[in-house]
Design an enzyme around this catalytic site. Structure first.
Site, short mmCIF file in Angstrom:
data_model
loop_
_atom_site.label_atom_id
_atom_site.label_comp_id
_atom_site.label_asym_id
_atom_site.label_seq_id
_atom_site.Cartn_x
_atom_site.Cartn_y
_atom_site.Cartn_z
N SER A 122 -9.52 -1.00 7.54
CA SER A 122 -9.06 -0.81 6.16
C SER A 122 -8.43 -2.00 5.47
CB SER A 122 -8.08 0.35 6.10
OG SER A 122 -8.80 1.55 6.07
N LYS A 178 0.85 -1.20 0.00
CA LYS A 178 0.00 0.00 0.00
C LYS A 178 0.89 1.24 0.00
CE LYS A 178 -3.89 1.83 2.78
NZ LYS A 178 -4.73 1.57 3.98
N SER A 207 -9.61 1.37 3.33
CA SER A 207 -8.85 2.17 2.41
C SER A 207 -7.77 1.41 1.63
CB SER A 207 -8.18 3.32 3.18
OG SER A 207 -7.27 2.81 4.14
N1 GLN Z 1 -12.62 4.14 7.57
C1 GLN Z 1 -11.83 4.46 8.72
C2 GLN Z 1 -11.29 5.86 8.65
O1 GLN Z 1 -11.39 6.47 7.62
C3 GLN Z 1 -10.72 3.46 8.91
C4 GLN Z 1 -9.60 3.66 7.98
C5 GLN Z 1 -8.47 2.71 8.20
O2 GLN Z 1 -8.60 1.65 8.79
N2 GLN Z 1 -7.31 3.14 7.73
O3 GLN Z 1 -10.77 6.35 9.60
#
Ligand code: GLN
Length: 523
Positions: free
Chosen positions: A209, A76, A185
């Site tokens: 994510s 990532k 994400s």
């Molecule tokens: N959707 C959550 C956020 O935007 C978790 C994101 C993540 O786990 N990086 O904070």
């Protein structure tokens, strides 16, 4: 060969039935074939080819570094990679090329794994769809414009191809200008693994994510215990919740990667020094006496409004299968679950406000041409560099952290976090070993449907089942279970006690074997 698991490929490589260099060429070709899905922000083609030659030499001499030698992996774009741009999908870091590798990247490299490229994500990992990226959104491979078939193990161990009737291409099928989201994400990493470009990929997991895109793309998504895997070189979202996550095609493969990645790192002050053998000796072993003695809780609070009947049925079916397999399955309560979304959002925004403060266009990040004053320059660099989601979280976080608000929001959220953590401790103390829950409330939504809600609203729904464990630091894994009525992956989450990652993987493997989820194969 691109839909095999690491375990299968490693065996073929060592028996000389497969050549690393040919395998790597096939991965590159596949990467180009799926280019329109926008899973990658860059391919590291030259070094990938170079490394594949070195790996071939090692394997031929019987001197391979590990089971991951010659295995194509993706990372990532929020993990620092030496001499390879690391953008966090943000304008702010679009010119950033680190001079060092994140510890996990270094460990993969030392294990012989070969980096094929960096994957797309929501800007600074803030999101649950991989739709908010300067590189554009990532599209799911499922029901995309690309042809694939689905194969499953038959009753005698033979491979059977599911007929198109079994895999109805329902109303959600790809249409011009619309697609199914990859989840986020870490959506790029999930698509990269699901489509055969690589055999495993790194994601990050702060509130779900890694597990969320894994669930939508039909692959395994492991969030290890907090502190077990080093965060050094992972650009932070929330220091107290971030963990590097693993996306893979089987539980065994996720375990192999964890074996390589886990371990104390003096460069990460939150990394823990737990004896690894205890954790990893469990991995890959068959449960010795079936599931007898294993107690699995079904937390009633995870059955929330908006959950699709398909998800509820799947949850029940797997709970029944576990019970038939000898586990004791019972309903449990984690009463503070309903506060988790609000609590997470306050803590997230406070940490974001603090973590993003370094991007001033002077020491870090892009600099705008504004030259009226230093303050104006910093402000306009930050306006230029961050998207609306990041700016909104910084503003909210700074508001919560104001002297007059600190107790009312930040301190209160910390107290609630403690209660949420305590909920988990209470169920473990009552004798439960694991919890079984959904990952998401339904199958992957279409982009057009997903984008009717903003980032905050989406996170509140998408992360409902995934983020409480990040507050507690427990390990959790998303396991694809079956196809929905529309022919899309439905997944469930298994949660374990902190540092019990080995046993978690063991039971996850039992589930994986029991459900026989089909694998996606492209020609
Ligand atoms: N959707 C959550 C956020 O935007 C978790 C994101 C993540 O786990 N990086 O904070």
């Amino acid at each position: 060969m691109l839909s095999l698991t690491i375990k299968q490929v490693a065996e073929k490589l060592r028996q000389k039935q497969l050549d690393v260099v040919e395998l790597c060429e096939a991965c590159l070709e596949r990467a180009k074939k799926i280019q329109n899905l926008n899973a990658f922000v860059c391919l590291t083609e030259d070094s990938f080819r170079e490394q594949s030659l070195k790996s071939r030499e090692r394997i031929l001499k019987g001197k391979d570094a590990s089971i991951l030698d010659g295995i194509s992996v993706a990372v990532k774009d929020n993990f620092c990679t030496r001499n390879i741009p690391t953008t966090c999908a943000s304008q702010m870091l679009k010119n950033f090329t680190p001079t060092y590798n994140a510890t996990v990247v270094e460990k993969l490299k030392n294990a012989g794994a070969i980096l094929i490229g960096k994957t797309n994500m929501d800007e600074f990992a803030m999101g649950s769809g991989t739709v908010d990226s300067i590189h554009g959104p990532t599209k799911n491979i499922w029901q995309s414009h690309l042809e694939y078939k689905l194969e499953q193990k038959g009753p005698g161990g033979e491979t059977v191809t599911l007929s198109p009737n079994d895999v109805s291409r329902g109303s959600k099928a790809f249409s011009e200008g619309d697609w199914l989201i990859a989840g986020g994400s870490s959506g790029g990493s999930a698509v990269a693994v699901a489509s055969g470009v690589c055999f495993a990929a790194l994601g990050s997991d702060t509130g779900g994510s890694t597990r969320n895109p894994a669930a939508y793309c039909g692959v395994i998504g492991l969030k290890p215990s907090y502190g077990l895997v080093s965060r050094y070189g992972l650009i932070p979202l929330v220091h107290s919740m971030d963990v590097p996550g693993i996306l893979a095609r089987s539980v065994d493969d996720a375990a192999s990667c964890l074996g390589v990645l886990a371990g104390h790192d003096h460069k990460d002050p939150t990394s823990v020094d737990v004896p690894l053998e205890g954790i990893l000796q469990e991995v890959g072993k068959e449960p010795s006496s079936g599931l007898s003695g294993v107690r699995i809780g079904i937390p009633k609070e995870y059955h929330c409004p908006g959950m699709s009947p398909d998800v509820v049925d799947t949850w029940k079916e797997v709970a029944d299968a576990l019970s038939r397999g000898g586990a004791e399955v019972e309903e449990v309560s984690l009463p503070h679950t309903k506060y988790s979304v609000a609590c997470y959002s306050v803590l997230n925004q406070c940490e974001v406000a603090s973590n993003m403060a370094c991007y001033d266009g002077i020491e870090f990040g892009i600099r705008s041409a504004e030259n009226i004053s230093t303050e104006e320059m910093i402000a306009s660099s930050r306006r230029m560099g961050f998207n609306e989601v990041v700016r909104g979280r910084i503003l909210a976080g700074n508001y919560f952290l104001l002297k007059r608000n600190y107790q009312k929001y930040f301190e209160k959220a910390l107290k609630i976090r403690h209660l949420i953590t305590k909920d988990f401790e209470n169920v473990w103390d009552s004798g439960m070993n694991f919890l079984l829950t959904p990952v998401t409330l339904g199958v992957s939504p279409r982009f057009s449907e997903f984008s009717t809600k903003d980032n905050r609203e989406q996170c509140a729904t998408q992360d409902y089942c995934t983020q409480p464990v990040n507050m507690a630091g427990c390990p959790a894994i998303s396991i694809p279970i079956k196809l929905s009525s529309e022919g899309l992956p439905l997944s469930l989450q298994l949660i374990g006690r902190i540092y019990d990652d080995g046993n978690l993987l063991k039971v996850a493997k039992w589930i994986e074997d029991a459900v026989n989820f089909p694998r996606l194969v492209m020609d």
